[in-house]
Design an enzyme around this catalytic site. Structure first.
Site, mmCIF file in Angstrom:
data_model
loop_
_atom_site.group_PDB
_atom_site.id
_atom_site.type_symbol
_atom_site.label_atom_id
_atom_site.label_comp_id
_atom_site.label_asym_id
_atom_site.label_seq_id
_atom_site.Cartn_x
_atom_site.Cartn_y
_atom_site.Cartn_z
ATOM 1 N N HIS A 126 -8.897 -6.644 -10.487
ATOM 2 C CA HIS A 126 -9.949 -5.637 -10.690
ATOM 3 C C HIS A 126 -11.347 -6.224 -10.573
ATOM 4 O O HIS A 126 -12.336 -5.527 -10.785
ATOM 5 C CB HIS A 126 -9.781 -4.975 -12.060
ATOM 6 N N HIS A 143 1.289 -1.577 -4.791
ATOM 7 C CA HIS A 143 1.978 -0.293 -4.867
ATOM 8 C C HIS A 143 3.257 -0.288 -4.035
ATOM 9 O O HIS A 143 4.230 0.396 -4.385
ATOM 10 C CB HIS A 143 1.050 0.827 -4.405
ATOM 11 N N ARG A 150 -4.303 -3.286 -3.512
ATOM 12 C CA ARG A 150 -3.555 -2.233 -4.208
ATOM 13 C C ARG A 150 -2.372 -1.761 -3.368
ATOM 14 O O ARG A 150 -1.303 -1.448 -3.908
ATOM 15 C CB ARG A 150 -4.473 -1.047 -4.515
ATOM 16 N N ASN A 195 -1.734 6.868 -4.426
ATOM 17 C CA ASN A 195 -1.917 6.190 -3.145
ATOM 18 C C ASN A 195 -2.885 6.896 -2.205
ATOM 19 O O ASN A 195 -3.153 6.396 -1.103
ATOM 20 C CB ASN A 195 -0.558 6.034 -2.444
#
Length: 667
Positions: free
Chosen positions: A535, A412, A408, A439
């Site tokens: 995921h 991000h 992630r 975050n």
């Protein structure tokens, strides 16, 4: 790609020259009714000119045997197994140059009528007349068009010739279209300058034998020499390399692309024969794997075998179902081991379509990479990747749950200011990307700091923090038994990190919003669904789910797209006011990178609304169902490809940005 081997260029061999308006008549081939209608339409889209005999051609005596054979094959929709290709409407293309503009414009337009040609068994014959610079010759062509009741398209730069063409067509009742005229008039009006009216070959024009011309000739010569796996030692010199099993269109595709000035090599995959080692030493972005559906490939090979007149045993050895399946499986295994290669599905695609996709991807890689390449630190810090991998594997062994937040973190970082390491920065007043709400749950910054410190001891000031993050992400997925890919490096670090710029795709987004967000970063629907497969690892929390469980539309209801049994199970874990309970995004294997995510989504058991949304678009839904049905047959490969693409978003290279000494501090 032309995959039928009839009335076109199946895969240009020296003994099968392209069919042109001046070529001698070729023997009529008998094919199945459906294939006949299909192939005629595909041939048109491939730019093939399907000629028929002229009206004034002498007729020979038809034998009784031939007449009987014709009767059994003349009914396109009837019970006969074979049909004879019949003549159709004629289009005359007239040009004072090569005719490239007219030919490609008309072929592009014909693609809009493919369904008609398929359903009606109709065909269209295109006749190209190039270098027509004499008015007498022009009139002669138009008179012939009138006799054949053909339509005329012309690209004539000389205004006098263009006017003559229009007058002659009107006089002889020939429907005509001036392709070039309106464009020239529009540009002249816009620029306020009169056109020269000179033809391509006229004196005063820029010399045709310029550098671009010689570049094309060089590319064509190179491509011919590199056909079918010849001279594998020269693969590094190619701009583009095509790979795939026999009859996926490698040769015609290579030839077509070479004519645009690209050096193309093609390498066949033959079951039981290992591809040349040099193929795996070139830059992955140069290699394009050609895929095709099994039944279509089998049909192509059967048709090819019949045209060559081989016996039944040889045909089975070439086009047997089991053999074709094994060959495709063999190619799939090679593709899976090389995730940096782009895969192109050529099923039912014309050569122009496939070439356009390849060239777009090729140029995207050139432009978007902006100096990135695999092995960027090969000379300046050759130990870099090994040092990072050792640190990552040690950390993941102690804390495997770090994989998801590291993945992630890279996502991000790239989606805000590009892949510049701005998410790693600490600045006064806690107003950096790291402090934005999405975050706050990120972890693993210590692994990045440890990697940077180790690299600074070995090669100070060389390896950027943004590259370290990219390498760590890949190695963390490998540590979780997930996919591996070759990471392009050469990024430099940004100096800016602003909390107000964080606007990331959300777990609550619908499919329209998700697609829009991904497209804004140069990623498509496939990248969206593939990267959503990440995921398969990690945890979500109840606040991200409670609206789907208790108040989806504001009426105290649940999300109807959520499987009822799964929803009931989630309600036991998440109460409406629960803000802390963690939920496995891939129950049972959330610490292992596997393919079960797609099975869950297909069963309407995706945890987030954004997971469920993947079933609301035809492309993303098709991918989900395909991976669920095939147990993720291509997911690992596809994930690597999409990660490489994402890693190119907004990168800083060359003299832009900096190389930080400490990843959390900008200079």
């Amino acid at each position: 790609m032309n995959i039928h081997g009839v009335s076109g260029h199946p895969e240009p061999d020296s003994e099968h020259p392209p069919i042109t308006a001046s070529s001698p008549p070729t023997p009529k081939l008998k094919i199945s009714p459906r294939l006949n209608r299909w192939s005629m339409a595909r041939a048109l889209r491939s730019g093939v000119k399907i000629d028929r005999p002229k009206h004034n051609s002498p007729r020979r005596q038809v034998t009784e045997e031939e007449d009987a054979d014709r009767k059994t094959t003349s009914n396109i929709d009837g019970g006969g197994d074979d049909v004879e290709i019949t003549a159709g409407k004629s289009l005359y293309l007239v040009s004072d140059g090569t005719g490239w503009t007219a030919e490609h414009s008309v072929n592009a337009a014909l693609g809009q009528f493919e369904d008609f040609m398929l359903n009606r068994g109709s065909s269209v014959n295109t006749h190209l007349f190039s270098w027509v610079e004499d008015e007498e010759k022009l009139i002669e062509i138009i008179k012939q068009a009138a006799k054949e009741k053909a339509m005329c398209f012309y690209t004539l730069a000389n205004p006098s010739m263009s006017k003559s063409a229009k007058q002659a067509c009107d006089q002889h009742g020939v429907l005509s279209v001036d392709i070039l005229g309106p464009i020239i008039e529009g540009i002249a009006s816009h620029l306020g300058v009169s056109p020269s009216g000179l033809t391509r070959g006229a004196q005063g024009r820029v010399k045709t034998l310029n550098d671009a011309y010689f570049k094309r000739i060089e590319a064509i010569e190179f491509t011919i020499k590199q056909d079918d796996g010849t001279l594998p030692e020269n693969l590094s010199k190619a701009d583009i390399i095509l790979v795939g099993v026999s009859r996926t269109g490698k040769t015609p595709l290579s030839t077509y692309i070479a004519q645009k000035g690209y050096k193309v090599a093609n390498v066949p995959f033959v079951m039981g024969v290992e591809p040349p080692k040099t193929l795996f030493e070139v830059e992955p972005r140069k290699v394009f794997g050609l895929k095709i559906e099994l039944v279509v490939l089998q049909a192509i090979r059967r048709t090819r075998a019949k045209t060559l007149g081989v016996d039944r045993e040889a045909e089975n050895n070439y086009s047997g179902f089991d053999l074709v399946r094994r060959e495709l499986d063999f190619a799939t295994r090679i593709y899976a081991k090389n995730p940096g290669w782009a895969l192109i599905d050529v099923t039912n695609k014309a050569i122009e379509e496939t070439a356009a996709v390849i060239l777009r991807l090729y140029h995207d890689a050139q432009v978007n990479a902006q100096g990135l390449k695999v092995g960027f630190y090969g000379k300046t810090c050759p130990q870099a990747e090994g040092i990072v991998k050792k640190i990552v594997f040690a950390a993941m062994k102690k804390a495997p749950t770090l994989g998801a937040p590291l993945l992630r973190m890279f996502f991000h970082d790239c989606f805000v200011r590009g892949c510049d390491g701005s998410i790693l920065l600490d600045l006064p007043k806690n107003q950096t990307e790291k402090n934005a709400v999405p975050n706050l749950s990120l972890r693993g910054f210590g692994i990045i700091d440890d990697s940077k410190a180790a690299l600074e001891k070995v090669c100070p000031g060389i390896v950027s923090c943004s590259d370290i993050l990219a390498l760590i992400t890949r190695d963390a997925m490998v540590a979780l038994e997930g996919p591996s890919w070759e990471v392009e490096t050469g990024r430099r670090d940004g100096r800016v990190s602003n909390i107000n710029e964080v606007n990331l795709p959300s777990p609550f987004d619908n499919i329209t919003k998700l697609i829009t967000d991904f497209r804004s970063k140069g990623l498509n629907e496939k990248d969206l669904v593939v990267l959503s497969g990440g995921h398969t690892i990690g945890l979500g929390h109840c606040p991200l789910m409670t609206n789907r469980l208790y108040n989806f539309t504001g009426r105290g209801d649940s999300d109807p797209s959520l499987d009822s049994e799964y929803a009931a199970n989630l309600r036991k874990k998440c109460k409406p006011t629960d803000t802390t309970t963690a939920l496995e995004m891939d129950p049972g294997s959330f610490k292992t990178f596997d393919v079960s995510y797609f099975t869950l989504v297909a069963k309407r058991r995706g945890l987030f609304q954004s997971d469920a949304a993947l079933l609301d678009n035809s492309k993303t839904r098709a991918y989900v169902l395909q991976q669920a049905r095939t147990h993720g047959s291509t997911f690992f490969h596809d994930f690597g490809v999409s990660m490489v693409k994402m890693g190119r978003i907004g990168v800083l290279t060359g003299r832009a940005g900096e190389i930080r000494k400490v990843c959390s501090v900008a200079s």
